[in-house]
Design an enzyme around this catalytic site. Structure first.
Site, short mmCIF file in Angstrom:
data_model
loop_
_atom_site.label_atom_id
_atom_site.label_comp_id
_atom_site.label_asym_id
_atom_site.label_seq_id
_atom_site.Cartn_x
_atom_site.Cartn_y
_atom_site.Cartn_z
N VAL A 1 -2.06 -8.16 -2.21
CA VAL A 1 -1.42 -8.98 -1.18
C VAL A 1 -2.43 -9.68 -0.28
CG1 VAL A 1 0.75 -7.71 -1.17
CG2 VAL A 1 -1.11 -6.96 0.32
N SER B 1 1.85 3.34 -2.42
CA SER B 1 1.76 4.34 -3.48
C SER B 1 0.85 5.52 -3.12
CB SER B 1 1.24 3.69 -4.78
OG SER B 1 -0.10 3.25 -4.61
N ARG B 2 0.29 5.49 -1.89
CA ARG B 2 -0.61 6.58 -1.50
C ARG B 2 -0.71 6.63 0.02
NH1 ARG B 2 -5.67 3.91 -4.34
NH2 ARG B 2 -6.16 6.10 -4.74
N TYR C 1 -13.55 -3.79 10.85
CA TYR C 1 -12.25 -3.13 10.81
C TYR C 1 -11.57 -3.23 12.18
CZ TYR C 1 -8.73 0.49 9.99
OH TYR C 1 -7.53 1.18 9.87
N GLY D 1 0.83 -1.21 0.00
CA GLY D 1 0.00 0.00 0.00
C GLY D 1 0.86 1.25 0.00
N SER E 1 -3.47 0.13 13.92
CA SER E 1 -4.40 1.24 14.11
C SER E 1 -4.82 1.29 15.57
CB SER E 1 -5.64 1.06 13.23
OG SER E 1 -6.65 1.98 13.57
N ASN F 1 1.57 -2.40 5.41
CA ASN F 1 0.76 -1.20 5.55
C ASN F 1 -0.59 -1.29 4.85
OD1 ASN F 1 0.32 1.89 5.79
ND2 ASN F 1 0.34 1.53 3.58
#
Length: 256
Positions: free
Chosen positions: A61, A11-12, A160, A9, A147, A87
């Protein structure tokens, strides 16, 4: 030879903030994402401007095939892996009361947020152990981006929270298992970070932060998380495996 970090993750958002800090500090990086490579050309070029060798490894992934593809590309391009930064993660596609949440949403979140990093860590750890046996000077570590939702309850996105609670145990398990190989495992738990994931609740959190939700009354940034990860990746905490670093502006501090 520069150390190599794989950031899922990357790229942003938070992942890109991490990638920037590592590139600036002398790492070569492989960033992973699900978007087509044509959509991240500018991101790769920006990271290369820091003097790093940068590869984009497209793949999900959350699937066995995706994990194998990504690690295979890292090995092909760099021949080594020193740092795995787990990530990549998703929020539920739709926030729903746990009385109404669907099994489809639960399974999607668990596959990407928990099952994926668990088995990516397994594969990367075995590769790191192999490298360590071949070269005793090899230094590696695994950094999991969790988190505050591992312990802070949000009944409108229960899947989540559960994924992040399980993810925190995943970090501890790997810290214990890899200790004999001197491969430390850490967890970073960000709080409210300004990314595309939180874009839809900006007004809500602006108000809560102003009212004192966080001790430091501002949003966190991807760079805040990147600085914490860099300190772990560069070996500044060699005797702290299994520990959790909070990057939450003091949100989880208990107060009277």
């Amino acid at each position: 030879m520069k150390p190599v970090a794989l950031i899922t993750g990357g790229s942003r958002g938070i992942g890109l903030g991490i990638a920037r800090k590592l590139c600036e500090d002398g790492f070569d990086v492989a960033i992973n994402g699900v978007r087509d490579a044509s959509q991240v050309i500018d991101v790769v070029d920006q990271l290369k401007d820091a003097g790093a060798e940068v590869a984009y490894c497209q793949g999900d992934v959350g699937t066995a095939a995706g994990r194998k593809k990504v690690l295979g590309e890292v090995e092909s391009m760099f021949g080594r892996l020193n740092i795995l930064v787990n990530n990549a993660g998703v929020a539920p596609s739709q926030r729903m009361d746990i009385l109404d949440a669907t099994e489809e949403s639960y399974e999607r979140v668990m596959r990407i947020n928990l099952q994926g990093p668990y088995f990516l860590t397994q594969a990367a750890a075995n590769w790191m152990i192999k490298q360590k046996k071949e070269d005793t000077s090899f230094a590696g570590s695994i950094i999991n981006i969790g988190s505050i939702s591992a312990s802070v309850i949000s009944p409108m996105r229960g899947e989540y929270c559960i994924s992040k609670a399980g993810y925190s145990m995943h970090s501890k398990l790997w810290a214990v298992r890899l200790a004999e190989f001197d491969i430390p495992v850490y967890e970073v738990q960000p709080g409210i970070i300004r990314t595309d994931m939180t874009e839809g609740v900006t007004a809500k959190y602006d108000k809560l932060i102003e009212e004192g939700l966080t001790v430091q009354r501002r949003w966190g940034s991807p760079e805040d998380v990147g600085k914490a990860v860099l300190a772990l990746a560069n070996g500044s905490f060699p005797y702290s495996t299994g520990q959790v670093i909070m990057v939450d502006g003091g949100m989880t501090l208990q107060q009277l």
